[in-house]
Write a protein that holds these residues in place. Sequence first.
Motif, PDB file in Angstrom:
ATOM      1  N   UNK A   1       0.849  -1.191   0.000  1.00  0.00           N
ATOM      2  CA  UNK A   1       0.000   0.000   0.000  1.00  0.00           C
ATOM      3  C   UNK A   1       0.887   1.246   0.000  1.00  0.00           C
ATOM      4  N   UNK A   2       0.350   2.333  -0.519  1.00  0.00           N
ATOM      5  CA  UNK A   2       1.100   3.590  -0.558  1.00  0.00           C
ATOM      6  C   UNK A   2       0.403   4.631   0.310  1.00  0.00           C
ATOM      7  N   UNK A   3       1.143   5.173   1.234  1.00  0.00           N
ATOM      8  CA  UNK A   3       0.648   6.275   2.063  1.00  0.00           C
ATOM      9  C   UNK A   3      -0.709   5.989   2.724  1.00  0.00           C
ATOM     10  N   UNK A   4      -0.907   4.780   3.218  1.00  0.00           N
ATOM     11  CA  UNK A   4      -2.143   4.512   3.967  1.00  0.00           C
ATOM     12  C   UNK A   4      -1.809   4.474   5.446  1.00  0.00           C
ATOM     13  N   UNK A   5      -2.663   5.130   6.222  1.00  0.00           N
ATOM     14  CA  UNK A   5      -2.424   5.159   7.673  1.00  0.00           C
ATOM     15  C   UNK A   5      -3.006   3.911   8.311  1.00  0.00           C
ATOM     16  N   UNK A   6      -4.112   3.452   7.748  1.00  0.00           N
ATOM     17  CA  UNK A   6      -4.815   2.346   8.377  1.00  0.00           C
ATOM     18  C   UNK A   6      -5.164   1.291   7.331  1.00  0.00           C
ATOM     19  N   UNK A   7      -4.473   0.170   7.395  1.00  0.00           N
ATOM     20  CA  UNK A   7      -4.703  -0.881   6.402  1.00  0.00           C
ATOM     21  C   UNK A   7      -5.473  -2.046   7.022  1.00  0.00           C
ATOM     22  N   UNK A   8      -6.095  -1.807   8.176  1.00  0.00           N
ATOM     23  CA  UNK A   8      -6.702  -2.931   8.905  1.00  0.00           C
ATOM     24  C   UNK A   8      -7.858  -3.575   8.143  1.00  0.00           C
ATOM     25  N   UNK A   9      -8.493  -2.816   7.231  1.00  0.00           N
ATOM     26  CA  UNK A   9      -9.600  -3.386   6.454  1.00  0.00           C
ATOM     27  C   UNK A   9      -9.147  -4.633   5.676  1.00  0.00           C
ATOM     28  N   UNK A  10      -7.873  -4.658   5.290  1.00  0.00           N
ATOM     29  CA  UNK A  10      -7.359  -5.775   4.492  1.00  0.00           C
ATOM     30  C   UNK A  10      -7.356  -7.091   5.274  1.00  0.00           C
ATOM     31  N   UNK A  11      -7.396  -6.971   6.585  1.00  0.00           N
ATOM     32  CA  UNK A  11      -7.493  -8.139   7.466  1.00  0.00           C
ATOM     33  C   UNK A  11      -8.643  -9.052   7.079  1.00  0.00           C
ATOM     34  N   UNK A  12      -9.769  -8.409   6.756  1.00  0.00           N
ATOM     35  CA  UNK A  12     -10.991  -9.185   6.480  1.00  0.00           C
ATOM     36  C   UNK A  12     -10.942  -9.911   5.150  1.00  0.00           C
ATOM     37  N   UNK A  13      -9.944  -9.620   4.344  1.00  0.00           N
ATOM     38  CA  UNK A  13      -9.863 -10.258   3.029  1.00  0.00           C
ATOM     39  C   UNK A  13      -8.630 -11.146   2.913  1.00  0.00           C
ATOM     40  N   UNK A  14      -8.142 -11.565   4.066  1.00  0.00           N
ATOM     41  CA  UNK A  14      -7.123 -12.618   4.067  1.00  0.00           C
ATOM     42  C   UNK A  14      -5.686 -12.150   3.934  1.00  0.00           C
ATOM     43  N   UNK A  15      -5.447 -10.830   4.040  1.00  0.00           N
ATOM     44  CA  UNK A  15      -4.070 -10.348   3.916  1.00  0.00           C
ATOM     45  C   UNK A  15      -3.310 -10.620   5.220  1.00  0.00           C
ATOM     46  N   UNK A  16      -2.140 -11.236   5.102  1.00  0.00           N
ATOM     47  CA  UNK A  16      -1.369 -11.576   6.289  1.00  0.00           C
ATOM     48  C   UNK A  16      -0.440 -10.440   6.712  1.00  0.00           C
ATOM     49  N   UNK A  17       0.104  -9.766   5.709  1.00  0.00           N
ATOM     50  CA  UNK A  17       1.110  -8.746   6.018  1.00  0.00           C
ATOM     51  C   UNK A  17       0.926  -7.566   5.062  1.00  0.00           C
ATOM     52  N   UNK A  18       1.176  -6.375   5.574  1.00  0.00           N
ATOM     53  CA  UNK A  18       1.060  -5.181   4.735  1.00  0.00           C
ATOM     54  C   UNK A  18       2.401  -4.460   4.714  1.00  0.00           C
ATOM     55  N   UNK A  19       2.893  -4.194   3.513  1.00  0.00           N
ATOM     56  CA  UNK A  19       4.071  -3.344   3.394  1.00  0.00           C
ATOM     57  C   UNK A  19       3.569  -1.967   2.975  1.00  0.00           C
ATOM     58  N   UNK A  20       3.696  -1.000   3.872  1.00  0.00           N
ATOM     59  CA  UNK A  20       3.236   0.342   3.514  1.00  0.00           C
ATOM     60  C   UNK A  20       4.425   1.239   3.224  1.00  0.00           C
ATOM     61  N   UNK A  21       4.280   2.021   2.169  1.00  0.00           N
ATOM     62  CA  UNK A  21       5.328   2.960   1.813  1.00  0.00           C
ATOM     63  C   UNK A  21       4.807   4.368   2.086  1.00  0.00           C
ATOM     64  N   UNK A  76     -14.585 -12.943   2.130  1.00  0.00           N
ATOM     65  CA  UNK A  76     -13.984 -12.651   3.438  1.00  0.00           C
ATOM     66  C   UNK A  76     -13.153 -13.829   3.909  1.00  0.00           C
ATOM     67  N   UNK A  77     -12.054 -13.491   4.537  1.00  0.00           N
ATOM     68  CA  UNK A  77     -11.098 -14.464   5.020  1.00  0.00           C
ATOM     69  C   UNK A  77     -10.320 -13.764   6.109  1.00  0.00           C
ATOM     70  N   UNK A  78     -10.144 -14.379   7.232  1.00  0.00           N
ATOM     71  CA  UNK A  78      -9.439 -13.678   8.300  1.00  0.00           C
ATOM     72  C   UNK A  78      -7.926 -13.723   8.095  1.00  0.00           C
TER      73      UNK A  78
END
Lengths: 248, 322
Positions: free
Chosen positions: B40-60, B161-163
Amino acid sequence: MKILVCISHVPDTTSKINFTDNNTKFDTSGVQFVINPNDEFGLTRAMWFKEKQGATVDVINVGGPETEPTLRKALAIGADSAIRVNTPATDGFQVAKQLAKIAKDGEYDLIIAGRESLDYNGGMVPGMLAALLNANFVNTCIGLEVEGEKATAIREIDGGKETLTTSFPLVIGTQKGLVEESDLRIPNMRGIMQARKKPLNVVEPVETTTQTSIEKFEKPAPRGAIKLIDADNLDELINLLHNEAKVI
Amino acid sequence: MSVLVYTESEEGKFKKASLEVASYAKEVAQILQTTVTAVTFNTKDASELKNYGVDKVLNITNEKLGNFNAEAYADVLKQAAEKEGSKVVILSQSANSKYVAPLLAVHLNAGYASNVVNLPESADPFMVKRTAFTNKAFSHTKIDTDIKIIGLSNNSFGLRENQGNATAEEFTPTLSEADFSVKVINVDKAKDKVTIADADIVVSGGRGLKGPENWGMIEDLAETLGAALACSKPVSDMGWRPHSEHVGQTGKPVASNLYIAIGISGAIQHLAGVNASKVKVVINNDPEAPFFKAADYGVVGDAFEIVPKLTEKLKEFKAKNA
Ligand SMILES: Cc1cc2nc3c(=O)[nH]c(=O)nc-3n(C[C@H](O)[C@H](O)[C@H](O)COP(=O)(O)OP(=O)(O)OC[C@H]3O[C@@H](n4cnc5c(N)ncnc54)[C@H](O)[C@@H]3O)c2cc1C
Ligand SMILES: Nc1ncnc2c1ncn2[C@@H]1O[C@H](COP(=O)(O)O)[C@@H](O)[C@H]1O
């Protein structure tokens, strides 16, 4: 300014799409081929640069001898010369590699390609070409002005547009909007006569690999019959969209 | 090994297409027995991605990347893929994703399949199904390279949805001067307008509407449904509507859940571009119009009577079901 316009040779938009050889080959029988519409917008803009800014315009296709009538049509529209790289197009990367070789050797400043071809729908050749050439790249380009080495481009984005500045060498992936529909040219008799005398150079391909291959084609499943709803019974339409189709 | 997915956001909000590619990436990761990392680019809150099965977020976080920039974003995605050792990179088919994907493909020496509509049919060989001939056919395409890039057709997979954990991590790529040799100097974008690419519902008008002055009722219907506006080619050629609304084989592709065609005959070039929509409704006063052979629901009659009535009834329906 030296311009190279990439021309993809595609089935006319009204063509019926069928396959042969156990669904592995596109059936060309009875199919009319045309310049890819996105490339035609690009070629038309190139003609403007030629007439107003003294650019030279070459067109290029990667393909077998069957694509030559399409290249001749581009010459009849006004391109100065044509190049055909004598090898069938197998995937986007292979095509981009062939184009990159010619673009580099020919020291083209501006390379115009379509956003997407109507047959393969890859949407990849212009971007890959730019990356291989280390050139600047503007996709979904709907406006282009050039001043010396500097270019100002307009790009369509989802829900709007963007203005960008950049410089040569530049590759654009273009589409409808770059020129007006009414500016598109139909080759006239004089153009067709002249095109016969213009050079169409056939060059042999460079060695390259492919990254993807099409194993099989498939036609969409036939659809069920339509349900007609009486114009006086629109409640029924809403009911069907809500309960049956579940889309509202 | 993680499957890498590029999730676009706008003003801190993830686009629907981003949640869709995340959902898809999760199921690809399950096939490959690995995890999903989102960039993700310049996102403060990526927690929504949790509900779609994302394990890790690399934010720039980088001001220079405030505006989308294809070359710079491709460079970042390349570095992220290398960091994660990703063998599969997944993007949507938004204008920005389509711009960045072929650049990334060359940088990673990866084979790229665009307009993919299904989960991989097999992982070895790596086979995907994609549309070709502008929706008149599909091709089963094999990607032979070690790293594979998939452009997922918008709305072809849906949200699932996927945790996941969506553990966020800051990522600082190395950027070069060359990444910024194409500069955005102006962005002209309507806010709060549903775009054709992102819309669940698209309402489209054709030459049967007689003139631009009659678009009010089309806009009312679209607004009631929260739909994007579209039109046939002659309508944009004549300047009744902007080019950006032209859909079809030579215009924008439509792959919405619902496509409503009003006063459109259903020429082959029009149908090719809108066929991927799941449900099609046609309103036309000519029962012989070809669109009736390509749609799911049809109303034969005068659009000038039907459309305002339909809008009224939909408003009642919405009020009841709100
Ligand atoms: C190379 C090429 C590419 C093309 N690409 C595209 C493309 O991408 N997209 C595209 O849309 N077209 C494209 N076309 C054009 C296409 O062939 C058709 O000409 C076009 O789609 C027709 O638009 P239309 O249905 O709005 O108009 P028409 O064909 O004129 O149809 C109007 C319809 O409105 C109906 N009507 C009239 N009055 C009423 C009323 N009061 N109430 C209800 N219905 C009414 C009529 O019965 C008729 O069916 C392309 C053509 C070419 C040659
Ligand atoms: N075989 C080819 N020869 C020349 N140009 C091509 C060829 N294939 C694709 N192109 C160019 O690349 C654009 C996009 O093609 P594609 O990536 O296949 O969607 C086309 O509009 C052409 O400008």
